[in-house]
Design an enzyme around this catalytic site. Structure first.
Site, PDB file in Angstrom:
ATOM      1  N   SER A  14       0.854  -1.182   0.000  1.00  0.00           N
ATOM      2  CA  SER A  14       0.000   0.000   0.000  1.00  0.00           C
ATOM      3  C   SER A  14       0.878   1.216   0.000  1.00  0.00           C
ATOM      4  O   SER A  14       2.055   1.140  -0.299  1.00  0.00           O
ATOM      5  CB  SER A  14      -0.955  -0.004   1.207  1.00  0.00           C
ATOM      6  OG  SER A  14      -0.263   0.165   2.403  1.00  0.00           O
ATOM      7  N   LEU A  94       9.111   0.805  -0.123  1.00  0.00           N
ATOM      8  CA  LEU A  94       8.615  -0.343   0.632  1.00  0.00           C
ATOM      9  C   LEU A  94       7.641   0.193   1.673  1.00  0.00           C
ATOM     10  O   LEU A  94       7.982   1.054   2.475  1.00  0.00           O
ATOM     11  CB  LEU A  94       9.765  -1.091   1.297  1.00  0.00           C
ATOM     12  CG  LEU A  94       9.479  -2.487   1.830  1.00  0.00           C
ATOM     13  CD1 LEU A  94       8.968  -3.415   0.724  1.00  0.00           C
ATOM     14  CD2 LEU A  94      10.720  -3.084   2.470  1.00  0.00           C
ATOM     15  N   ASP A  95       6.425  -0.325   1.642  1.00  0.00           N
ATOM     16  CA  ASP A  95       5.336   0.197   2.457  1.00  0.00           C
ATOM     17  C   ASP A  95       5.589   0.035   3.952  1.00  0.00           C
ATOM     18  O   ASP A  95       6.331  -0.865   4.357  1.00  0.00           O
ATOM     19  CB  ASP A  95       4.055  -0.547   2.067  1.00  0.00           C
ATOM     20  CG  ASP A  95       2.839   0.024   2.739  1.00  0.00           C
ATOM     21  OD1 ASP A  95       2.375   1.093   2.316  1.00  0.00           O
ATOM     22  OD2 ASP A  95       2.364  -0.591   3.719  1.00  0.00           O
ATOM     23  N   PRO A  96       5.003   0.892   4.793  1.00  0.00           N
ATOM     24  CA  PRO A  96       5.147   0.725   6.247  1.00  0.00           C
ATOM     25  C   PRO A  96       4.739  -0.656   6.744  1.00  0.00           C
ATOM     26  O   PRO A  96       5.320  -1.163   7.700  1.00  0.00           O
ATOM     27  CB  PRO A  96       4.234   1.814   6.812  1.00  0.00           C
ATOM     28  CG  PRO A  96       4.201   2.862   5.760  1.00  0.00           C
ATOM     29  CD  PRO A  96       4.268   2.135   4.457  1.00  0.00           C
ATOM     30  N   LEU A  97       3.744  -1.283   6.124  1.00  0.00           N
ATOM     31  CA  LEU A  97       3.289  -2.599   6.563  1.00  0.00           C
ATOM     32  C   LEU A  97       4.246  -3.716   6.158  1.00  0.00           C
ATOM     33  O   LEU A  97       4.080  -4.856   6.592  1.00  0.00           O
ATOM     34  CB  LEU A  97       1.902  -2.893   5.990  1.00  0.00           C
ATOM     35  CG  LEU A  97       0.761  -1.990   6.455  1.00  0.00           C
ATOM     36  CD1 LEU A  97      -0.534  -2.396   5.770  1.00  0.00           C
ATOM     37  CD2 LEU A  97       0.617  -2.047   7.964  1.00  0.00           C
TER      38      LEU A  97
END
Length: 368
Positions: A14, A94-97
Site C-alpha cells: 500500500s 517499501l510500504d510501512p506494513l
C-alpha cells in the site's frame, strides 16, 4: 489509508504518508528528519542545544532491513542522519506494513539508483482469504466477503495464469496519475478510479505454505511495476473467495539479497561505536558499483581516465579494445570512475563519479 510521496516504484502493498515529521528509531525513540524546519529553528539559539553536525561526503549503499511501521522516507532520513551524509535516496518504495530490503544510496551511489530500480524483486507474502479490501491490504475497508476458502490444489492450478508477462490492473490506491491527479488522492476523496491494465512480468510465483484455510503464503519474483497487492486481489477473485495482503517481506532488490541487509538496531549500534572511535562506518557500506553487477566493467589507463573525468570521449584502439557496444562502468586502478557508452569506436562518459570521502571498506569490495 496512508499515501506515498514516491512514485518511482509501485511494488509495495500500500502507500505511504505524504508527510512524516516525526520518525522513530528501532527502540521507539522519537527522531526528527534533518530537513524538519523545527530542527532549523532550534539551531544556534544559545539555549545550550547542540549545533547541527556538518554533513559529509559518504558514498555507497546501505541495504536496510526495514522494520514494519516505518516508511521508506523515514528510513532514508534515519540512515542519512546516522551517516551525516549530504545526499541520500532509496531504490524502490517499501510500504510501512512491509519489512525487508530497502536499498539506500548515499552520495555518488544515487547516480546508480535506476539500475537497481529496474532489477528484479523477490517477495514473500501472506494472503488472507475471505475478504477483499479497497486498498488490497489490511489497512483498507472491506468491500467483498466470502465463506469459501481455496485448497492448495486449486491455488497451484491458478498460478500459471499469473506467471510470465501478464496484464495487471493497478490498485485504486496507487501513485498512478489520472488526469494529473494521483489515483490514491482520487480514491480517498471517494471518486471511482478506473485504471487501465498494463503489462508486467512475473518471473516466478509459488505457493510455499498454507498454515490454515484462511491464509496462504507465497513467494514471487517480479519485474518493475508489479503490484503484489494486485496479485492477492486477482487471485482471490478468480478463486471465488476474495483476498488481500496481510504480510509482506521483500527479500531481493536487484543485486541486493537478504545477506546484504542490516537491521536498524545493528546499524545504529555500529554508528554509535564508530562515533566513539570503535570501528568504522565504512563497514556498513557496500561499494557504489554493487548496483552495477549486471553491467560489464572496462579498465582504462590513467591518461584515458583523466580525459573521461573531464567529460571527454576516449578513442578505443589496439587489440584489447572491446568490440561490443552499450553501457559499461569504467574503472582505473580498480576504482570506479564513470558510467560510459561504447559506440563507433569511442568510449563516451555519461556519468562521472567523484568518490572523495567515506566509501565502503576494502573488505566489502568483494561480495559474500
Amino acid at each position: 489509508m496512508t499515501i506515498p510521496p514516491e512514485t518511482g516504484t509501485v511494488d509495495a502493498p500500500s502507500a505511504e504518508p505524504t508527510t512524516a515529521k516525526t520518525i522513530h528509531s528501532a527502540d521507539g525513540r522519537p527522531l526528527r528528519d534533518n530537513n524538519d524546519p523545527r530542527n532549523k529553528q532550534r539551531q544556534g539559539n544559545g539555549q545550550g542545544n547542540q549545533p547541527r553536525r556538518d554533513r559529509r561526503d559518504v558514498h555507497g549503499w546501505v541495504v536496510l532491513d526495514k522494520p514494519i511501521g516505518m516508511t521508506s522516507t523515514q528510513a532514508v532520513a534515519v540512515v542519512k542522519r546516522l551517516f551525516q551524509a549530504k545526499r541520500a535516496g532509496h531504490a524502490g518504495t517499501l510500504d510501512p506494513l512491509a519489512s525487508g530490503g530497502l536499498p539506500i544510496a548515499l552520495g555518488e551511489a544515487t547516480k546508480t539508483v535506476p539500475f537497481v530500480m529496474d532489477g528484479r524483486k523477490r517477495y514473500r507474502f501472506t494472503v488472507t482469504w475471505g475478504e477483499e479490501r479497497d486498498t488490497d491490504d489490511t489497512e483498507g475497508r472491506v468491500v467483498e466477503t466470502s465463506d469459501s476458502r481455496p485448497d492448495a490444489a486449486a491455488i497451484r492450478a491458478l498460478l500459471p495464469q499469473f506467471t510470465g508477462r501478464i496484464e495487471q490492473t493497478p490498485p485504486r490506491y496507487s501513485a498512478i496519475k489520472v488526469q494529473g491527479e494521483r489515483a490514491y488522492d482520487l480514491a480517498r476523496d471517494g471518486e471511482v478510479v478506473e485504471l487501465q491494465p498494463r503489462p508486467v512480468e512475473i518471473h516466478e510465483l509459488t505457493l510455499v505454505d498454507q498454515p490454515d484455510p484462511d491464509h496462504s503464503v507465497f513467494e514471487a519474483e517480479c519485474g518493475k511495476g508489479t503490484y503484489v497487492r494486485a496479485l492477492a486481489r486477482d487471485m482471490g477473485r478468480l478463486l471465488g473467495c476474495y483476498g488481500h495482503i496481510s504480510a509482506l517481506r521483500r527479500t531481493l532488490v536487484g543485486p541486493f539479497t537478504e545477506n546484504d541487509m542490516i537491521p536498524l538496531e545493528q546499524l545504529e549500534a555500529l554508528c554509535n561505536r564508530a562515533a566513539s572511535g570503535e570501528g568504522s562506518l565504512a563497514d556498513a557500506l557496500l561499494p557504489v558499483e554493487t548496483a552495477l553487477d549486471d553491467i560489464p566493467a572496462l579498465a582504462v589507463t590513467r591518461a584515458d581516465a583523466a580525459r573521461l573525468h573531464r567529460g571527454q570521449a576516449v578513442l578505443l584502439r589496439g587489440r584489447d579494445a572491446p568490440h561490443s557496444s552499450g553501457t559499461v562502468y569504467v574503472t582505473v586502478a580498480g576504482r570506479l570512475l564513470a558510467l560510459a557508452e561504447i559506440g563507433n569506436g569511442e568510449l563516451i562518459p555519461k556519468r562521472v563519479f567523484n568518490l572523495t570521502g567515506l566509501t565502503a571498506s576494502s573488505g566489502r569490495n568483494e561480495r559474500d
